[in-house]
Design a protein around this motif. Structure first.
Motif, PDB file in Angstrom:
ATOM      1  N   LEU A 125      22.773  26.032  74.838  1.00 20.92           N
ATOM      2  CA  LEU A 125      22.013  25.638  73.645  1.00 20.92           C
ATOM      3  C   LEU A 125      22.914  24.978  72.600  1.00 20.92           C
ATOM      4  O   LEU A 125      22.531  23.996  71.957  1.00 20.92           O
ATOM      5  N   VAL A 126      24.129  25.500  72.461  1.00 14.66           N
ATOM      6  CA  VAL A 126      25.086  24.913  71.509  1.00 14.66           C
ATOM      7  C   VAL A 126      25.475  23.508  71.947  1.00 14.66           C
ATOM      8  O   VAL A 126      25.539  22.579  71.141  1.00 14.66           O
TER       9      VAL A 126
ATOM     10  N   GLN B 148      23.447  30.710  75.824  1.00 11.97           N
ATOM     11  CA  GLN B 148      23.826  30.455  74.434  1.00 11.97           C
ATOM     12  C   GLN B 148      24.751  29.251  74.325  1.00 11.97           C
ATOM     13  O   GLN B 148      24.594  28.405  73.441  1.00 11.97           O
ATOM     14  N   THR B 149      25.700  29.153  75.239  1.00  9.19           N
ATOM     15  CA  THR B 149      26.615  28.009  75.242  1.00  9.19           C
ATOM     16  C   THR B 149      25.877  26.723  75.561  1.00  9.19           C
ATOM     17  O   THR B 149      26.162  25.665  74.987  1.00  9.19           O
TER      18      THR B 149
END
Length: 207
Positions: free
Chosen positions: A164-165, A161-162
């Motif tokens: 992708l951010v 998730q990090t």
């Protein structure tokens, strides 16, 4: 030659600047973002004026230069320092983990090769220069995705998730740079397009 020199200078500089991460608001990006977009501009200029083969050759030269530069830097780090030398600061600034090196080289080779390929495919079908110069936007996405994913998983150990951010934030900044270099692309290729320096000089003289 001048364009190639700027390409290599921006490429090596971006590798050095990548050691620093800058923060703009909530966005964190490597300081290399101020230099690396110049490499795509240079490749597009060479593609437009001197053709696909010259651009592909410069991409390969850039890869070799990066590897040689990294080898020389690691040799310099390994050599015994003088007592008054801040070895830790020197190694910390110029030394790069091999995971970052791998991510950087793979991202470079994939994105720059795609940029040359896509540029000429679009040039064959669309006349406006902005259309083929827009390949930089896609190339930057390839570069950002490969680098952040490999570095995030192998070196930083951050969750998906990090990753992708970080990809989204860095890509947004790179798109702005890609749009900003379009006027420069128009200016430096204002004399037309050619497949060789000789043809370019002939076209330039006829203006």
């Amino acid at each position: 030659m001048i364009v190639s020199v700027f390409f290599i200078a921006a490429l090596i500089t971006s590798n050095i600047l990548a050691a620093k991460v800058i923060q703009i608001g909530f966005i964190e990006i490597p300081a290399a973002v101020i230099a690396y977009p110049i490499t795509f501009l240079c490749i597009d200029i060479i593609s437009e004026l001197w053709g696909k083969k010259e651009a592909q050759f410069l991409v390969r030269v850039g890869l070799v230069v990066q590897v040689v530069t990294l080898i020389l830097i690691y040799i310099a780090i390994a050599l015994p320092p003088a007592p008054y030398t801040n070895q830790e600061a020197f190694a910390g600034t110029l030394g790069t983990q091999w995971g970052i090196v791998l991510a950087s080289l793979l991202a470079y080779l994939a994105s720059q090769s795609f940029d040359v390929f896509a540029f000429h495919k679009i040039r064959e079908r669309f006349k406006p220069k902005w259309a083929r110069n827009s390949t930089t936007i896609v190339s930057q996405l390839i570069d950002t995705t490969i680098f952040i994913t490999i570095a995030g998983l192998l070196v930083w150990g951050i969750p998906l998730q990090t990753i992708l951010v970080m990809i989204a934030c860095q890509y947004a900044v790179k798109v702005l740079f890609a749009l900003a270099d379009t006027p420069f692309f128009y200016f430096f290729t204002r004399h037309g397009q050619a497949e060789s320096p000789e043809e370019y000089e002939r076209m330039k003289g006829s203006q």
